[in-house]
Design a protein around this motif. Structure first.
Motif: not given
Length: 247
Positions: A38-42
């Motif tokens: 859920a916290d994986v960024p671009l």
């Protein structure tokens, strides 16, 4: 009545996308991602892609622009929507809905195809037997489970955004599932669609239904021309291990 147009936007490239593709190429069994899904960024590329979506939106005439926007709560999707809306200059409030989240992979999370076969051979056998649509990894979801989420959120979109053009920012698997529901696909048609081509990062898929009821028509699918127009890289990373076109 209900919504009359859907603009399905896949999130821009994420660090998870890049790590998964690298792990597959290197023949690794696991994917090195330091945060929960859920916290994986671009990545920087993903941010450029999101901005390119916004530039495309800004060029639409008033009749074609989205008048409502929904997003998965996962950081990579919400960030894509926020960057796109900011760049577009359109007055849109991004509604977050957990039903648009990515497919939950359970015990297969962070495993490559090789790792899945090596570490969970019984589950790999089950998946081959059941097929991609119905296989549910322990602790995770099948594509059929995602269909229930998709039907629910589409019902609410019709109630809340009656007659509107709606942008939905989410994930490759969810885009395929939304198309499955909206276009009335069969399991075989969905699998053929997923095998034909992967959903590109920051791609645009436009569905229309002028009457506001019944099945939708796909006006364009997996369009990435706006990325090239804005000089942003085109990237195609499959999502989770079980969402890859093979099988």
């Amino acid at each position: 009545m209900g919504a009359t147009q859907l603009l399905l936007v896949r999130h821009g490239e994420s660090i998870g996308n890049a790590a998964a593709s690298r792990a597959e190429l290197e023949g690794a069994e696991t994917i090195d991602v330091p945060v929960r899904d859920a916290d994986v960024p671009l990545t920087e590329t993903g941010m450029r892609q999101a901005t390119a979506v916004g530039a495309w939106l800004s060029g639409l005439d008033a009749q074609s622009r989205p008048t409502s926007a929904w997003t998965s709560p996962y950081v990579r999707a919400a960030s894509t929507g926020e960057l796109a809306i900011a760049q577009s200059g359109i007055d849109l409030t991004l509604r977050v809905d957990e039903r648009l989240r990515d497919r939950e992979l359970g015990i297969t999370d962070l495993l490559t195809t090789r790792g899945f076969e090596a570490r969970l051979p019984f589950e790999a056998q089950r998946r081959r037997w059941l097929g991609k649509f119905y296989y549910r990894p322990p602790g995770g979801e099948s594509w059929a489970d995602m269909v229930l989420r998709a039907r629910s959120v589409l019902s609410d979109i019709d109630l809340i955004d009656d007659g509107k053009h709606v942008m939905i920012v989410c994930h490759d698997a969810m885009i395929l599932i939304l198309r499955y529901v909206c276009e009335g696909m069969t399991e075989a048609q969905l699998l053929e669609t997923s095998q034909r081509s992967a959903v590109a990062n920051a791609s645009l898929t436009r569905l229309s239904r002028p009457s506001g009821s019944g099945l939708w028509t796909a006006d364009s699918v997996n369009d990435v021309s706006h990325l090239s127009d804005e000089g942003a890289p085109v990237t195609t990373h499959s999502g989770g291990m079980d969402d890859r076109p093979a099988h």
